[in-house]
Enzyme design. Structure first.
Site, PDB file in Angstrom:
ATOM      1  CG  LEU A 164      34.344  59.169  42.350  1.00 35.49           C
ATOM      2  CD1 LEU A 164      34.861  60.505  43.464  1.00 35.49           C
ATOM      3  CD2 LEU A 164      33.522  60.120  41.024  1.00 35.49           C
ATOM      4  CD1 TRP A 166      42.707  58.438  36.042  1.00 40.47           C
ATOM      5  CD2 TRP A 166      44.190  60.503  35.895  1.00 40.47           C
ATOM      6  NE1 TRP A 166      43.557  58.264  34.415  1.00 40.47           N
ATOM      7  CE2 TRP A 166      44.028  59.717  35.056  1.00 40.47           C
ATOM      8  CE3 TRP A 166      44.687  61.812  35.672  1.00 40.47           C
ATOM      9  CZ2 TRP A 166      44.466  60.390  33.626  1.00 40.47           C
ATOM     10  CZ3 TRP A 166      44.956  61.999  34.682  1.00 40.47           C
ATOM     11  CH2 TRP A 166      45.410  61.489  33.854  1.00 40.47           C
ATOM     12  CE  LYS A 190      36.646  52.252  39.849  1.00 44.48           C
ATOM     13  NZ  LYS A 190      38.132  52.302  40.629  1.00 44.48           N
ATOM     14  CB  SER A 244      37.635  56.994  29.696  1.00 46.90           C
ATOM     15  OG  SER A 244      37.292  55.690  29.681  1.00 46.90           O
ATOM     16  CE1 TYR A 254      30.508  45.810  32.285  1.00 41.54           C
ATOM     17  CE2 TYR A 254      31.409  47.782  33.333  1.00 41.54           C
ATOM     18  CZ  TYR A 254      31.882  47.173  32.750  1.00 41.54           C
ATOM     19  OH  TYR A 254      32.859  47.406  32.974  1.00 41.54           O
ATOM     20  CD  GLU A 266      29.211  65.402  33.308  1.00 37.40           C
ATOM     21  OE1 GLU A 266      29.143  65.329  32.223  1.00 37.40           O
ATOM     22  OE2 GLU A 266      27.275  64.851  33.559  1.00 37.40           O
ATOM     23  CB  CYS A 301      36.855  66.172  30.830  1.00 39.11           C
ATOM     24  SG  CYS A 301      35.879  67.337  31.982  1.00 39.11           S
ATOM     25  CD  GLU A 397      39.676  62.747  26.568  1.00 36.59           C
ATOM     26  OE1 GLU A 397      39.629  61.677  26.809  1.00 36.59           O
ATOM     27  OE2 GLU A 397      39.498  63.707  27.575  1.00 36.59           O
TER      28      GLU A 397
HETATM   29  P1  NAP Z   1      38.515  56.014  32.934  1.00 40.76           P
HETATM   30  O1  NAP Z   1      39.446  54.572  32.913  1.00 40.76           O
HETATM   31  O2  NAP Z   1      37.410  55.687  32.100  1.00 40.76           O
HETATM   32  O3  NAP Z   1      38.374  55.338  34.249  1.00 40.76           O
HETATM   33  C1  NAP Z   1      36.651  55.967  35.482  1.00 40.76           C
HETATM   34  C2  NAP Z   1      36.312  55.651  36.218  1.00 40.76           C
HETATM   35  O4  NAP Z   1      35.986  54.429  35.886  1.00 40.76           O
HETATM   36  C3  NAP Z   1      37.803  54.501  37.354  1.00 40.76           C
HETATM   37  O5  NAP Z   1      37.337  54.724  38.826  1.00 40.76           O
HETATM   38  C4  NAP Z   1      38.194  53.280  36.545  1.00 40.76           C
HETATM   39  O6  NAP Z   1      38.876  52.544  37.772  1.00 40.76           O
HETATM   40  C5  NAP Z   1      37.077  52.843  36.676  1.00 40.76           C
HETATM   41  N1  NAP Z   1      36.828  52.227  35.111  1.00 40.76           N
HETATM   42  C6  NAP Z   1      37.816  51.638  34.495  1.00 40.76           C
HETATM   43  N2  NAP Z   1      37.360  50.205  33.755  1.00 40.76           N
HETATM   44  C7  NAP Z   1      36.392  50.361  34.121  1.00 40.76           C
HETATM   45  C8  NAP Z   1      35.528  48.906  33.568  1.00 40.76           C
HETATM   46  N3  NAP Z   1      35.865  48.315  32.880  1.00 40.76           N
HETATM   47  N4  NAP Z   1      34.283  48.593  34.593  1.00 40.76           N
HETATM   48  C9  NAP Z   1      34.204  49.111  35.577  1.00 40.76           C
HETATM   49  N5  NAP Z   1      34.252  50.710  35.755  1.00 40.76           N
HETATM   50  C10 NAP Z   1      35.918  50.113  34.891  1.00 40.76           C
HETATM   51  O7  NAP Z   1      39.136  57.463  33.157  1.00 40.76           O
HETATM   52  P2  NAP Z   1      39.907  58.183  33.532  1.00 40.76           P
HETATM   53  O8  NAP Z   1      41.333  57.592  32.972  1.00 40.76           O
HETATM   54  O9  NAP Z   1      40.007  57.947  35.299  1.00 40.76           O
HETATM   55  O10 NAP Z   1      39.719  59.826  33.920  1.00 40.76           O
HETATM   56  C11 NAP Z   1      40.233  60.534  32.369  1.00 40.76           C
HETATM   57  C12 NAP Z   1      38.823  60.323  31.803  1.00 40.76           C
HETATM   58  O11 NAP Z   1      37.938  61.260  32.465  1.00 40.76           O
HETATM   59  C13 NAP Z   1      38.915  60.956  30.024  1.00 40.76           C
HETATM   60  O12 NAP Z   1      38.296  60.646  29.257  1.00 40.76           O
HETATM   61  C14 NAP Z   1      38.340  62.650  31.134  1.00 40.76           C
HETATM   62  O13 NAP Z   1      38.445  62.943  29.590  1.00 40.76           O
HETATM   63  C15 NAP Z   1      37.516  61.676  31.725  1.00 40.76           C
HETATM   64  N6  NAP Z   1      36.716  62.932  32.188  1.00 40.76           N
HETATM   65  C16 NAP Z   1      35.275  63.460  31.950  1.00 40.76           C
HETATM   66  C17 NAP Z   1      35.286  64.486  32.922  1.00 40.76           C
HETATM   67  C18 NAP Z   1      33.130  64.762  33.161  1.00 40.76           C
HETATM   68  O14 NAP Z   1      33.437  65.960  33.587  1.00 40.76           O
HETATM   69  N7  NAP Z   1      33.199  65.034  31.491  1.00 40.76           N
HETATM   70  C19 NAP Z   1      35.444  65.586  33.949  1.00 40.76           C
HETATM   71  C20 NAP Z   1      37.134  64.308  34.450  1.00 40.76           C
HETATM   72  C21 NAP Z   1      37.146  63.360  33.606  1.00 40.76           C
HETATM   73  P3  NAP Z   1      39.986  52.054  37.384  1.00 40.76           P
HETATM   74  O15 NAP Z   1      41.004  53.363  37.655  1.00 40.76           O
HETATM   75  O16 NAP Z   1      40.573  50.805  38.541  1.00 40.76           O
HETATM   76  O17 NAP Z   1      40.624  52.497  36.202  1.00 40.76           O
END
Ligand code: NAP
Ligand code: MG
Length: 500
Positions: A164, A166, A190, A244, A254, A266, A301, A397
């Site tokens: 998930l 944040w 997670k 992201s 993975y 998503e 997003c 973004e």
């Molecule tokens: P993120 O950095 O991609 O993190 C998402 C999840 O992935 C977190 O739980 C994160 O853990 C985990 N993660 C990070 N690095 C990882 C790795 N190397 N291996 C496995 N898991 C990993 O995204 P975010 O900054 O939390 O959220 C913002 C993004 O979400 C934006 O790009 C937004 O557009 C997108 N979003 C999309 C939607 C949709 O429905 N399309 C909805 C909401 C948000 P950590 O927290 O420990 O980094």
């Protein structure tokens, strides 16, 4: 549903958030005792030291999930049974909405008004809606010759990892958990490292509602450790990820390097908000323009930051959007008068500020805002004019309270610029001409198009992205259940018993 500022602060002062992992029906420290801090971005205060789950913890949670799945206590239970428990969970979330909303606001910097709306209304609606779907999803009988019978049945797909972001911590948990649990899967959640607390409280409520031990684990931790261990685990069947685009790509890797688990993605967006020359600039349209970019501090997003406005309207439009932007109260997230809370972390605040600097450097006109202030991670609602399609802030973004106006001439140019993006999550089109509305809606390559609005829908409608915004998987709607179900065909091949 409101809460006064005094009440919100009073609740905040009494909270003692659970910070251990939820595994096998109880709260437990990480196997190596490791922790990480989660912080309130509005004040900089550390809220809790949270269990940092290791690959060993993921192993333990997967073993529990597999055992529970194979035992059938949840996966093969009558759908009415799962329904009753998920309805109870919806009631419990409603009952505890104020506590959960304050917890969420403290951990994320989101406004208390948004948290109350999401947690008091939307989260319970998700559990309720999928609970009701559990006993209303029928299989099919295929058209065969008379001597055969072919049934097409849906079965829970197994052990799923739900990873998930944040920006909507508990709502994203509900988007995924509600259909996955209704389908009969065992789930490992997670939460994002910035916002782990509300999901841990949800796990406690799920246990109280009657979700059996082992069917749900919540493992806080960092992406590279906990997230990666989930992505690479050989006994997880499906991962549904929201986050992201970059990290979404890691999950595909993975899966390829482990057990070829199914990955639902998503991801990010850069959604256009298109105002054609026949649109009437009503107060409602201006309100929607501002909310589409600034809602949740732009940490959304589908934020419609890229506003493609017909050149004839652009000046008036900019003046009115600026006035609306300046009317937002930015500050204490626990004050119901606040419209924009804190950015989720200081690092994220820096990232958004660097986009604002880049916008100005590349020649966009800074019309309003553009400053950070503190203490706490606050940024003024910011409006840029004079964007061109090649500018960084028109393409990437930003995920912050930044609205950019890009003047366009005519529908064809608007469509061409809107389509020229790596992303395809959402688009809004404002026009009074139904023919143009239909043409634009059909030609925009994205998962959701809103005509004369910016809503991305609700529990009933599928949500997801084209291009680098997502895979074919969809959250929400009946389609979300498909992510968590296998399709099986059962053939009954009869020997002709010789009846005429
Ligand atoms: P993120 O950095 O991609 O993190 C998402 C999840 O992935 C977190 O739980 C994160 O853990 C985990 N993660 C990070 N690095 C990882 C790795 N190397 N291996 C496995 N898991 C990993 O995204 P975010 O900054 O939390 O959220 C913002 C993004 O979400 C934006 O790009 C937004 O557009 C997108 N979003 C999309 C939607 C949709 O429905 N399309 C909805 C909401 C948000 P950590 O927290 O420990 O980094
Ligand atoms: Mg936090």
């Amino acid at each position: 549903m409101t809460l006064t500022k005094t009440d919100a602060h009073r609740i905040a002062s009494t909270l003692k958030p659970e910070s251990r992992a939820f595994l096998a029906g109880r709260f437990t420290d990480a196997s190596d005792g490791g922790t990480f801090a989660t912080t309130n971005p509005a004040t900089g205060t550390v809220l809790a030291q949270v269990a940092h789950c290791t690959a060993t913890d993921v192993d333990r949670a997967v073993a529990q999930a597999r055992r529970s799945f194979d035992s059938g206590t949840w996966s093969r239970a009558a759908p009415e049974h799962r329904k009753a428990i998920l309805l109870k969970l919806a009631d419990l979330v409603r009952e505890h909405r104020e506590e959960l909303a304050v917890l969420e606001s403290l951990d994320s910097g989101k406004t208390i008004s948004d948290c109350l709306h999401e947690i008091g209304n939307e989260v319970p609606t998700f559990f309720q809606w999928y609970a009701e779907l559990a006993d209303k999803s029928f299989g099919k009988v295929a058209p065969t010759g008379e001597d055969n019978l072919a049934l097409i049945v849906r079965e829970p797909a197994g052990v799923v990892g739900l990873v998930l972001p944040w920006n909507f911590p508990l709502l994203m948990a509900a988007w995924k958990l509600a259909p996955a649990l209704a389908a009969g899967c065992s789930c490992i959640v997670k939460p994002a490292e910035q916002t782990p607390l509300s999901a841990l409280r949800l796990a406690e409520l799920a246990r109280e509602a009657g979700v059996p031990d082992g069917v749900l684990s919540v493992l806080p931790g960092l992406g590279e450790t906990t997230g990666q261990a989930i992505g690479r685990h050989p006994d997880i069947d499906i991962v549904s990820f929201t986050g992201s685009t970059e990290v979404g790509g890691y999950f595909l890797r993975y899966a390829g390097e482990s057990n070829l688990k199914v990955i639902g993605l998503e991801m990010g967006g850069k959604s256009p908000f298109i105002v054609l020359d026949d649109a009437e600039l009503t107060d409602d349209l201006i309100e929607q323009a501002a909310m589409s970019a600034f809602w949740n501090g732009g940490q959304n997003c589908s934020a419609n930051m890229r506003q493609l406005v017909d050149a004839r309207l652009a000046e008036d439009y900019a003046d009115r959007v600026i006035a609306r932007a300046r009317a937002f109260v930015v500050g204490d997230p626990l004050d119901p008068a606040t419209g924009i809370g804190a950015m989720v972390t200081a690092e994220h605040q820096d990232r958004v500020m660097s986009y604002i600097d880049t916008g100005a450097r590349e020649g966009a006109r800074l019309l309003s805002g553009g400053n950070r202030f503190g203490p706490g991670c606050f940024i003024e609602p910011t409006v840029f004019g004079g964007l061109t399609p090649d500018m960084t802030i028109a393409r990437e973004e930003i995920f912050g309270p930044v609205l950019g106006i890009l003047p366009v001439t005519g529908m064809d140019e608007a469509l061409r610029i809107a389509r020229d993006s790596d992303y395809g999550l959402h688009a809004s089109v404002f026009t009074r001409d139904i023919d143009r509305a239909i043409h634009m809606a059909r030609r925009l390559p994205c998962g959701t198009v809103s005509v004369n609005g910016f809503s991305e829908g609700d529990v009933k409608t599928p949500f997801g992205g084209y291009k680098r915004s997502g895979s074919l998987a969809r959250d929400n709607g009946a389609e979300a259940m498909d992510q968590y179900l296998q399709t099986k065909t059962i053939w009954f091949c009869t020997a002709n018993p010789g009846i005429a």
